[in-house]
Design a protein around this motif. Structure first.
Motif, short mmCIF file in Angstrom:
data_model
loop_
_atom_site.label_atom_id
_atom_site.label_comp_id
_atom_site.label_asym_id
_atom_site.label_seq_id
_atom_site.Cartn_x
_atom_site.Cartn_y
_atom_site.Cartn_z
N PRO A 651 42.64 -8.78 -57.17
CA PRO A 651 43.44 -9.25 -56.03
C PRO A 651 44.13 -10.58 -56.36
N GLY A 652 45.43 -10.66 -56.11
CA GLY A 652 46.20 -11.83 -56.44
C GLY A 652 47.02 -11.68 -57.70
N GLU A 665 52.56 -7.96 -55.62
CA GLU A 665 51.31 -8.71 -55.72
C GLU A 665 50.17 -7.84 -55.21
N VAL A 666 49.04 -7.82 -55.92
CA VAL A 666 47.87 -7.04 -55.51
C VAL A 666 47.18 -7.76 -54.35
N ILE A 667 47.01 -7.00 -53.23
CA ILE A 667 46.34 -7.57 -52.05
C ILE A 667 44.85 -7.26 -52.08
N ALA A 668 44.52 -5.99 -52.39
CA ALA A 668 43.10 -5.59 -52.39
C ALA A 668 42.92 -4.40 -53.31
N LEU A 669 41.68 -4.21 -53.79
CA LEU A 669 41.31 -3.08 -54.62
C LEU A 669 40.35 -2.19 -53.86
N ALA A 674 44.88 0.54 -55.58
CA ALA A 674 45.19 -0.87 -55.32
C ALA A 674 46.22 -0.94 -54.21
N GLU A 675 46.01 -1.85 -53.27
CA GLU A 675 47.00 -2.09 -52.23
C GLU A 675 47.88 -3.26 -52.68
N ILE A 676 49.19 -3.01 -52.80
CA ILE A 676 50.08 -4.04 -53.29
C ILE A 676 51.16 -4.34 -52.27
N LYS A 682 54.07 -2.80 -47.85
CA LYS A 682 52.74 -2.63 -48.45
C LYS A 682 52.58 -1.18 -48.86
N THR A 684 49.83 1.70 -51.27
CA THR A 684 48.60 1.96 -52.04
C THR A 684 48.96 2.80 -53.25
#
Length: 802
Positions: A651-652, A665-669, A674-676, A682, A684
């Motif tokens: 993330p980041g 930018e990667v928000i969460a895995l 990956a959610e970008i 946004k 996935t």
């Protein structure tokens, strides 16, 4: 008219009825499922199907249409209508919840455009739920289904006294319990409890004489007795009397509320009928969504014109297995009313027949049907079927006799508005006789004008269909080379049974098969052979036609491209030539003018060498600038340069989608996903499709700087739906528990709750003390107290918020 009486079981509609019954939330909807009937009223069928289509549209749109509390309160209304009867607290709680659902449904349709849902909107407009009765119930019953303290001034007084007495008795009992613990009469982990509605102290059996009081109960092992100390006996009596008073006051309140409800019972009964219809329509819409069913064009004429129709039950079953049903294309019209389907066994003839019957039946029961959008539905008043073995020992009917009994009914009752289905026509007796009788029956059915589908192996019926108007042959396609069924219906030609070929594939001796051919005769063998060869040739030519079609489309496209290009080139050529001519004309005029001026200057200067040289230089310069061809420089844009970066994606991280120019930018895995964030969007994406890039690349591509912090939106509706005012902390450890309490309090304060429950258990009281001390640090906490002994006592803390 339907024939036979078991038509639903034979077609499989009883399974769809069971599916709908399970999909309904309440008995209100299930009552409508039981009432589903085949209708021969065109207007009614159109209305029922349109209602289902409107509900399917509502569910697909995803509007806030209520999906819970479809409670059947009609038995309560029947009792409420009787003078002197009262409804219980739980019954009023059900009434409150279900009436809120009804009012929400009505409001939903009131907020829609009139033309959006005309049928359901009109129906809801005729339903009345008087606000006076919902307000009266709301005033008495809270959201947990309990009687509010404010239901009456007397109830308020009683409950205050009750709380006061309970607090006093608890205080005295706590003192006695501490004394008993210090004396060793009870163990240290024992706490107060309730027996027979009275607060008691658990005491070891050997010490029961040491504590004066009344023994109410003992444990299963007999090692513990539950004693009500003499000191609190009177107080417990007072509490019991107050509880009786509370019960009498509640009964009086409920009696009064029931009397208020009584005048509205007729309107409410209609409202609950409406609620049941909504539940029923939701079930039908769910079934339609599961089957991808539609509302096709519907006409009050007799015909079938279906594209990619799917057997409903097979579709539902195959969907669970991840398989697809081979669709059915079928058309029956006036000059081709009766379809004679032939082909090998296990080739799909019976499934096709039942597909026709079940889809027509379910549509005229008001259900949407699984087929393509460009299909059309006809209307039939009668459906007759002869499927399966109907032999009966009681009526002394053989299989063939039962078929003939069905045919007698078909011949006497069939007319132009009838759809009949016959499986394995003419079988069950000697083939020659059976074929002859079947042919005679088919001739009469054709004269009746009825529509139908017949499965058969008889050659004489195939021949009859080929030369008789109103009949048409059809075949279940079969791969003659690999001897495998394709489960596709082809109308216009008969099919072969492929009996000899299938027998050979199974391994029947060749001699036996040859003798069978000799016994059958050359004419029949040649006929079957011809059908097989035609099927193989048709398959070959079909493939060739597909290839030729593809090539023809490519050629047509290339020809169109060539013509367009040729036209464009010719136009450009003319344009360039015209521009060149115009430019040349202008240049020529300028050149002539310059030459004349040059000659004049030379003459005027009497051919002076220096002056002549200067004039010639000007002429050369004009020639180079104006007449020299321009050099065209073709510029090729440089490709975007990406600087990949080593390391794991976290993330980041900044990443690029492989094969694309998008950088985000990667928000969460989440596992392998990956959610970008790419700009304001946004998405996935699988991790293996992402490539990590440098900060420099990200800044160059987006012009953005990485933010140190990010704010996430809060969905209050989602939190409110998922929030429960009851938090169970049992089994949690201190630090973990306090974190959960903080999150719980944040949500409760945000959603505006005025009271919450924290269940921490009794035990040694460590978790209870820890939680309560922590909650005292919140300025929003007004007070804390133990729950009522019947509902957990000291094991639960009631927190009242300011």
């Amino acid at each position: 008219m339907l024939y036979p009486k078991t038509i639903e079981q034979k077609l499989g509609f009883d399974k769809l009825r069971e599916w709908l019954n399970d999909a309904c939330i309440s008995p209100l909807g299930q009552y409508f499922v039981e009432k589903i009937r085949f209708s021969d009223n065109f207007g009614l069928v159109e209305k029922l199907v349109s209602q289902t289509a409107e509900m399917k549209k509502i569910m697909e749109i995803g509007e806030n249409f209520p999906s819970q509390n479809y409670i059947d309160a009609t038995p309560y209304l029947k009792r409420a209508a009787i003078e002197g009867m009262l409804l219980t607290q739980s019954e009023f709680s059900d009434l409150k919840a279900s009436l809120q659902t009804i009012r929400s449904i009505i409001r939903f349709f009131e907020n829609q455009e009139e033309e959006a849902f005309p049928l359901l909107g009109e129906y809801s407009g005729n339903v009345r739920v008087d606000k006076a009765i919902t307000d009266a119930i709301e005033k008495i019953i809270d959201d947990r289904g309990q009687i509010r303290d404010s239901a009456s001034s007397e109830l308020t007084r009683i409950r205050r006294r009750l709380i006061s007495e309970q607090a006093g008795i608890r205080k005295r009992l706590d003192t006695l319990l501490k004394s008993a613990k210090s004396s060793g009469w009870v163990s240290d982990d024992v706490s107060l409890t309730v027996r027979n509605g009275r607060m008691v102290i658990p005491v070891a059996a050997e010490h029961k004489r040491k504590l004066k009081g009344f023994i109410h109960d003992e444990s299963a092992t007999g090692q513990t007795v539950f004693i009500e100390p003499t000191d609190v006996f009177e107080s417990n009596n007072e509490i019991r009397e107050l509880e009786y008073e509370e019960r009498r006051e509640i009964n009086r309140i409920l009696m009064e509320l029931t009397s208020q409800l009584r005048p509205f019972v007729p309107d409410l009964q209609k409202a609950y009928q409406f609620l049941g219809l909504m539940d029923f329509l939701r079930a039908k819409a769910k079934l339609a969504s599961e089957m991808s069913a539609i509302h096709p064009t519907f006409s009050n004429n007799q015909f079938i014109d279906w594209r990619e129709a799917r057997h409903p039950l097979l579709h539902l079953s195959f969907q669970k297995q991840g398989k697809k049903v081979v669709p059915l294309n079928i058309e029956l019209k006036e000059k081709e009313r009766i379809l004679i389907v032939s082909g090998p066994n296990a080739g799909g003839k019976s499934v096709s027949l039942k597909t026709v019957g079940l889809i027509q039946y379910m549509f005229q029961c008001g259900l949407l049907v699984p087929m393509r959008e460009d299909s059309s539905m006809g209307f039939f008043q009668n459906i007759f079927i002869d499927i399966g073995d109907e032999q009966s020992l009681e009526n002394d009917l053989s299989t063939y006799s039962s078929h003939l009994t069905n045919m007698r009914h078909f011949l006497s009752m069939a007319n132009k508005r009838t759809l009949f289905l016959i499986d394995e026509f003419g079988t069950g007796t000697e083939p020659g006789l059976g074929g002859a009788i079947a042919e005679a029956i088919l001739e009469d059915l054709t004269k009746s004008g009825a529509y139908g589908v017949i499965n058969t192996h008889y050659t004489n019926l195939k021949v009859l269909a080929d030369k008789t108007e109103g009949l048409v042959n059809g075949a279940m396609r079969f791969d003659g080379e690999h001897l495998e069924p394709l489960y596709q219906l082809e109308i216009g030609r008969p099919g072969s049974s492929f009996a000899f070929e299938i027998a050979s594939k199974i391994g029947l001796p060749k001699g036996v098969i040859n003798r069978a051919k000799d016994k059958l005769g050359t004419q029949q063998v040649n006929f079957e052979k011809l059908l097989k060869e035609l099927d193989i040739e048709r398959k070959v030519f079909s493939e060739k036609n597909i290839e030729l079609g593809i090539k023809e489309r490519k050629l047509t496209k290339q020809l169109a491209d060539y013509t367009a290009l040729k036209s464009s080139l010719e136009t450009n050529e003319k344009k360039i030539v015209n521009e060149a001519k115009q430019k040349a004309k202008t240049l020529l005029s300028d050149a002539n003018q310059l030459i004349e001026n040059t000659i004049r200057e030379i003459k005027e200067n009497k051919a002076d060498k220096e002056k002549t040289k200067t004039v010639r230089q000007q002429l050369d310069k004009f020639n180079k600038v104006s007449l020299e061809p321009e050099v065209i420089v073709e510029t090729i844009p440089a490709e975007d340069v990406y600087e990949p970066e080593d390391g794991a994606i976290v993330p980041g991280s900044y990443v690029r989608v492989v094969g694309q120019t998008a950088i985000g930018e990667v928000i969460a895995l989440r596992g392998k996903d990956a959610e970008i964030r790419i700009g304001d969007l946004k998405s996935t994406i699988k991790l293996n499709r992402l490539e990590k890039v440098s900060n420099k690349t990200y800044k160059a591509a987006t012009g953005e700087k990485k933010l140190k912090t990010s704010a996430k939106g809060v969905d209050l509706n989602e939190r409110m739906m998922n929030f429960s005012f009851n938090l169970d902390m049992r089994g949690k450890r201190g630090e973990e528990a306090l974190g959960i309490v903080d999150q719980f309090m944040d949500n409760a304060i945000m959603l505006g709750y005025d009271e919450i429950r924290v269940v921490h258990g009794k035990g040694d009281g460590i978790l209870r003390t820890l939680v309560r001390n922590h909650l005292r640090g919140y300025s929003q906490v007004g007070s804390m107290q133990d729950e009522h002994p019947d509902r957990g006592g000291a094991g639960v803390t009631i927190v009242k918020l300011k």
